[in-house]
Design an enzyme around this catalytic site. Structure first.
Site, PDB file in Angstrom:
ATOM      1  N   HIS A   1     -10.083  58.432 -26.949  1.00 14.94           N
ATOM      2  CA  HIS A   1      -9.662  60.025 -26.902  1.00 14.94           C
ATOM      3  C   HIS A   1     -10.784  60.477 -27.961  1.00 14.94           C
ATOM      4  O   HIS A   1     -11.395  59.988 -28.446  1.00 14.94           O
ATOM      5  CB  HIS A   1      -8.241  60.041 -27.523  1.00 14.94           C
ATOM      6  CG  HIS A   1      -7.964  61.598 -27.379  1.00 14.94           C
ATOM      7  ND1 HIS A   1      -8.398  62.595 -28.159  1.00 14.94           N
ATOM      8  CD2 HIS A   1      -7.073  62.130 -26.468  1.00 14.94           C
ATOM      9  CE1 HIS A   1      -7.664  63.748 -28.020  1.00 14.94           C
ATOM     10  NE2 HIS A   1      -7.081  63.527 -26.743  1.00 14.94           N
TER      11      HIS A   1
ATOM     12  N   GLN B   1      -0.278  57.386 -28.239  1.00 13.00           N
ATOM     13  CA  GLN B   1       0.348  56.982 -26.832  1.00 13.00           C
ATOM     14  C   GLN B   1       1.200  55.842 -27.016  1.00 13.00           C
ATOM     15  O   GLN B   1       1.851  55.388 -25.976  1.00 13.00           O
ATOM     16  CB  GLN B   1      -0.716  56.857 -25.912  1.00 13.00           C
ATOM     17  CG  GLN B   1      -1.294  58.310 -25.643  1.00 13.00           C
ATOM     18  CD  GLN B   1      -0.605  59.430 -25.007  1.00 13.00           C
ATOM     19  OE1 GLN B   1       0.379  59.196 -24.301  1.00 13.00           O
ATOM     20  NE2 GLN B   1      -1.223  60.511 -25.011  1.00 13.00           N
TER      21      GLN B   1
ATOM     22  N   LYS C   1       4.300  64.333 -29.293  1.00 13.25           N
ATOM     23  CA  LYS C   1       4.312  63.480 -28.272  1.00 13.25           C
ATOM     24  C   LYS C   1       5.750  62.724 -28.241  1.00 13.25           C
ATOM     25  O   LYS C   1       6.016  61.740 -27.331  1.00 13.25           O
ATOM     26  CB  LYS C   1       3.238  62.842 -28.367  1.00 13.25           C
ATOM     27  CG  LYS C   1       1.977  63.324 -28.054  1.00 13.25           C
ATOM     28  CD  LYS C   1       0.713  62.646 -27.948  1.00 13.25           C
ATOM     29  CE  LYS C   1      -0.498  63.296 -28.067  1.00 13.25           C
ATOM     30  NZ  LYS C   1      -0.969  64.067 -26.937  1.00 13.25           N
TER      31      LYS C   1
ATOM     32  N   CYS D   1      -9.379  64.528 -22.274  1.00 14.13           N
ATOM     33  CA  CYS D   1     -10.248  64.324 -23.561  1.00 14.13           C
ATOM     34  C   CYS D   1     -10.851  63.193 -23.694  1.00 14.13           C
ATOM     35  O   CYS D   1     -10.998  62.486 -24.716  1.00 14.13           O
ATOM     36  CB  CYS D   1      -9.300  64.644 -24.800  1.00 14.13           C
ATOM     37  SG  CYS D   1      -8.747  66.408 -25.087  1.00 14.13           S
TER      38      CYS D   1
ATOM     39  N   ASP E   1      -5.461  54.268 -32.943  1.00 12.39           N
ATOM     40  CA  ASP E   1      -4.932  55.379 -32.499  1.00 12.39           C
ATOM     41  C   ASP E   1      -3.575  55.210 -31.673  1.00 12.39           C
ATOM     42  O   ASP E   1      -3.810  54.633 -30.428  1.00 12.39           O
ATOM     43  CB  ASP E   1      -6.018  56.223 -31.730  1.00 12.39           C
ATOM     44  CG  ASP E   1      -5.411  57.494 -30.918  1.00 12.39           C
ATOM     45  OD1 ASP E   1      -4.201  57.913 -31.376  1.00 12.39           O
ATOM     46  OD2 ASP E   1      -6.146  58.276 -30.029  1.00 12.39           O
TER      47      ASP E   1
END
Length: 426
Positions: free
Chosen positions: A142, A222, A245, A384, A219
C-alpha cells in the site's frame, strides 16, 4: 436440483441487525415526500477493505462517552477526567490483549495505520538508516508503506528494493532471499494485500529479516479486522492497523512495537502529555506508550476501538475469517463464470475476503458507476497500489470486499450488475 450451500459459520441476520445502515435504500431519496421509492434499491455494501460499517454497540459507546464522561485524559484530578483516563488506558490494554502484545507499553494510538508507519520511519528510520543500507518492501505494498519507506530511503541515502510478485499474485520468496542481505535495515511487508487478497508469509519474512539483523514492519490493516492475529506467532518488530476497518471509528490507528525498540526511539511529535519533566534547558519523556502520544490523544476513538474489539471477539475471529473465506470463494467462483473477466491474485480458496477484477472493455470506474445503480458499493481505482497495478498491466481494477454482515445474495447482486455492464459495453 442445486447442491445445498455450505452454511454460514456465524449468524449473519443477527449481525446485520446491529448495523442499521444496511437497511438503507440508495439511488434516489425515499425520504423526500413524493419521491418514487421504486427508484431506490437496497444497499449492498462491498467496500469493507476501505472502511467497514459500525455496529450500534460501538456507536452507543461513542455517544455514552460524550454524554457521560467527556473529558481530557491524564490531566485532571476531577472525576470525569479520571473516568476518561481509566477508559482510555484500558483501551490500550484491550488492544494489547487482542493482538498478543506483552502490555500497553507496546501499543501506541495514532490517527491511522499510515501515521503509525510514518512514526517508525521518522523516529527510527531517519536515525538508524544511512548510505549503504537498504530497505526491502514488496511490490504489493500500500502507498502508506511504499511511499513512506521510499522517501525515507531517499532522505537517508539508502536503497529501496522490492520483492517481486509472481503471476499468481504471491510473493516470490526466492527473490526475497536474494534481496534481504547483511545491508538490510528494514523489511516492510503487507500482511494481506488490499488488491490481491494474498496472505503473505510474514513469519518467514520476519525470520529472513532477523537472520540478517534487520527489523520488520508488518502492515496489518487488512489482516487484524478479518482473522485471528497474534504478534507472538510471527514476531514483527512493528505492526500497524486501523480502527475504521474493524467496526471501529475513523481517526484511530494502532502501532505495536517491541518495548525495547520503543524505549530506544525518540518521539517525533512534541508537546503536552508526552513529557514527564520540562525545564528551559531539557525535557524528559513520559513512559511508554504516552511518549508517542503528544497532545490531546484520540480519546473517544480509543474507547470506541475497545468496544469494536469486544464486538468482534463476541462474534469470534475464527468465525469472521471462515465467513469471509466462504464469501471470497463464492465470489471468485461466480465471477470466474465469465470468460471476459480477469481476477487478480490467488485462487478463491487461498485468499482473504476480497476480489479485485476487471471486465474486458469496461473501465473499472464505469463498472462501479453501473453497480451503484444496482445499489452495490465497491471500490474502483488503484486502491493505493499504483506500482502493483503497473505490474498487473492494469490502470485500475474493481474491488469487492466482504465482512461479517455480507451474504451470498449480495454477491449475486454484484454479479448481476457486472453482467449488466458486460451487456451494455458489448
Amino acid at each position: 436440483m442445486e447442491p445445498a450451500q455450505e452454511p454460514y459459520p456465524l449468524d449473519v441476520e443477527a449481525i446485520r441487525a446491529d448495523f442499521p445502515i444496511l437497511d438503507r435504500k440508495v439511488g434516489g431519496d425515499a425520504t423526500v415526500p413524493g419521491e418514487d421509492e421504486d427508484d431506490t434499491t437496497p444497499l449492498v455494501y462491498l467496500d469493507n477493505a476501505a472502511t467497514s460499517q459500525t455496529p450500534d454497540q460501538v456507536v452507543d459507546t461513542i455517544a455514552d462517552y460524550y454524554r457521560s464522561y467527556n473529558s481530557n485524559v491524564h490531566r485532571g484530578i476531577h472525576q470525569l477526567s479520571q473516568e476518561a483516563s481509566v477508559a482510555y488506558e484500558e483501551a490500550h490494554d484491550r488492544v494489547a490483549e487482542f493482538v498478543g502484545a506483552a502490555g500497553r507499553e507496546e501499543i501506541v494510538f495514532t490517527k491511522n495505520a499510515t501515521e503509525a508507519e510514518n512514526l517508525v520511519a521518522y523516529a527510527w528510520g531517519l536515525n538508524e538508516i544511512g548510505p549503504g543500507d537498504n530497505v526491502v518492501l514488496t511490490q504489493m505494498e500500500h502507498h502508506a508503506s511504499l511511499v513512506t519507506w521510499q522517501q525515507t530511503a531517499r532522505k537517508t541515502g539508502a536503497e529501496a528494493r522490492f520483492i517481486r510478485v509472481t503471476d499468481d499474485g504471491r510473493l516470490d520468496m526466492d527473490h526475497a532471499r536474494e534481496l534481504i542481505d547483511e545491508d538490510t535495515a528494514m523489511v516492510s511487508a503487507v500482511h494481506v494485500s488490499n488488491t490481491l487478497g494474498t496472505v503473505n508469509p510474514v513469519a518467514e519474512l520476519a525470520d529472513l529479516a532477523h537472520d540478517h539483523d534487520a527489523l520488520i514492519f508488518v502492515d496489518g490493516a487488512q489482516s487484524v479486522p478479518h482473522m485471528p492475529v497474534d504478534v507472538r506467532e510471527f514476531d514483527p518488530d512493528f505492526f500497524a492497523f486501523s480502527g475504521h476497518k474493524m467496526c471501529g471509528p475513523t481517526g484511530i490507528g494502532v502501532l505495536y512495537g517491541k518495548e525495547r525498540l520503543l524505549e530506544e526511539m525518540e518521539p517525533y511529535l512534541y508537546g503536552g502529555s508526552m513529557i514527564r519533566k520540562v525545564t528551559f534547558e531539557e525535557t524528559q519523556w513520559e513512559d511508554l506508550p504516552w511518549k508517542f502520544e503528544a497532545g490531546t490523544p484520540v480519546i473517544e476513538q480509543g474507547i470506541a476501538l475497545h468496544a469494536a474489539i469486544d464486538y468482534l471477539e463476541d462474534v469470534g475471529m475464527e468465525r469472521v475469517h471462515e465467513h469471509e473465506s466462504l464469501l471470497a470463494r463464492y465470489a471468485y467462483d461466480r465471477l470466474s463464470e465469465f470468460d471476459d473477466i480477469e481476477i487478480y491474485g490467488p485462487p478463491g480458496d487461498e485468499r482473504a475476503g476480497l476480489v479485485s477484477f476487471n471486465v474486458d472493455g469496461v473501465h473499472a470506474h464505469d463498472l462501479s458507476s453501473i453497480l451503484n445503480e444496482h445499489g452495490v458499493a465497491i471500490r474502483a481505482g488503484d486502491h493505493c497500489t499504483q506500482p502493483l497495478h503497473d505490474v498487473l498491466g492494469a490502470a485500475a481494477s474493481a474491488r469487492a470486499s466482504f465482512y461479517v454482515y455480507n451474504t451470498r445474495e449480495e454477491i449475486d447482486a454484484l454479479v448481476e450488475g457486472v453482467d449488466d455492464a458486460r451487456q451494455l459495453f458489448a
